[in-house]
Design an enzyme around this catalytic site. Structure first.
Site, PDB file in Angstrom:
ATOM      1  N   LEU A 187       0.820  -1.210   0.000  1.00  0.00           N
ATOM      2  CA  LEU A 187       0.000   0.000   0.000  1.00  0.00           C
ATOM      3  C   LEU A 187       0.856   1.261   0.000  1.00  0.00           C
ATOM      4  CD1 LEU A 187      -2.693  -0.919   2.694  1.00  0.00           C
ATOM      5  CD2 LEU A 187      -3.051  -0.803   0.212  1.00  0.00           C
ATOM      6  N   GLU A 226      14.253  13.806  -6.436  1.00  0.00           N
ATOM      7  CA  GLU A 226      14.276  14.165  -7.850  1.00  0.00           C
ATOM      8  C   GLU A 226      12.936  14.763  -8.255  1.00  0.00           C
ATOM      9  OE1 GLU A 226      16.862  14.093  -9.994  1.00  0.00           O
ATOM     10  OE2 GLU A 226      18.073  13.534  -8.252  1.00  0.00           O
TER      11      GLU A 226
END
Length: 299
Positions: A220, A271
């Site tokens: 999950l 990033e």
């Protein structure tokens, strides 16, 4: 000492002058461990070194750096095909080390290195965005993303994770929430998000527990949204307990779809990725990672 299979350390180029690390590697080599070392210079180096590691037949590829280095190495590992894919080891050498800290990697380099080589390899999840980019720890959007993206490198080097908070306070008057719509399994929300965290791991931004219920092997993703129109009141409200905080929205799902009327940016393990549409999904048991036996992020 028991014999251990060979390992390959992929070291972020910023850490090449780390004398304690050099001493720790030499000590373990003297004890009989085979540790290959490769240094990254530019994007794509980690993938090449992972391929070399497979040819060498090593049991572990160690990511030596911060969350970005761990991301690059783990992404390269899950893209490998065939059998005998090396496990991931973690050597925290970055500014914030959010993933390493949250899973319980020791701060002492010698202990972290031994764990990376000899620790038990556990199957863990990763997440993928738009069928391309991956993250092992967290995707963050909104206020927090712009802060971590814009914080100067010199400030991060000098102050570590605290630098994000300082830079955020300096920029507070210019930051606005992101309007978006988010869907998941039995979840739907639309509004203004000051901070959006979608976590496989629990913390980001230098120790901020954005997704405190996340586990890395439950299949999950945990979602947490800090809502509000004004930055300062919303940030103050995060000091309250969750039960008393009307500005926190939470959800859990194996996938989330995010749509925005304008371009927004998510930070994936350090990033940035910009766009208006994001499909984020969990990749269950995507790779094996050497973790401490008391890792708090395992179910």
């Amino acid at each position: 000492m028991a014999e251990f299979p060979a390992s390959l350390l992929i070291l972020n180029g910023k850490s090449t002058d780390n004398l304690p690390l050099r001493e720790a590697i030499m000590l373990l080599r003297e004890e009989g461990m085979t540790i290959h070392v490769r240094v990254t210079w530019e994007k794509g180096d980690a993938a090449r070194y992972v391929e070399e590691a497979r040819k060498l037949g090593v049991a572990t590829v160690i990511a030596g750096g911060g969350d970005g280095t761990i991301n690059e190495v783990s992404t390269a590992l899950i893209q490998c095909e065939g059998d005998d894919i090396p496990a991931l080891g973690i050597l925290p050498l970055g500014t914030a080390n959010d993933f390493a800290t949250s899973v319980g990697i020791p701060e002492a380099l010698d202990k972290a290195l031994k764990l990376a080589i000899a620790g038990n390899a556990i199957a863990i999840d990763m997440a993928q965005v738009n069928k391309q980019t991956c993250f092992i720890n967290m995707a963050t959007g909104g206020f927090g993303t712009r802060i971590t993206t814009e914080t100067p490198e010199k400030l991060k080097a000098a102050l570590g994770g605290v630098s994000y908070i300082i830079h955020g306070l300096m920029r507070m008057d210019t930051l606005q929430p992101d309007r978006c719509e988010i869907r998941g399994e039995n979840f739907h929300w639309q509004g203004d998000g000051l901070v959006i965290g979608i976590g496989n791991g629990r913390q980001a931004g230098g120790g901020q527990q954005l997704c405190p219920n996340a586990l890395i092997n439950d299949g999950l993703l945990q979602l947490r949204i800090f809502t509000g129109d004004e930055i300062l009141p919303a940030l103050v409200s995060t000091l309250k307990s969750d039960e008393d905080n009307p500005n926190i929205i939470e959800g859990a799902s194996s996938w989330f779809d995010i749509q925005a009327p304008h371009e927004i940016t998510f930070n994936l393990d350090g990033e940035p990725l910009s766009g208006q549409n994001f499909h984020i999904e969990i990749l269950p048991a995507a790779l094996r990672c050497r973790l401490p036996p008391d890792c708090p992020l395992l179910r």
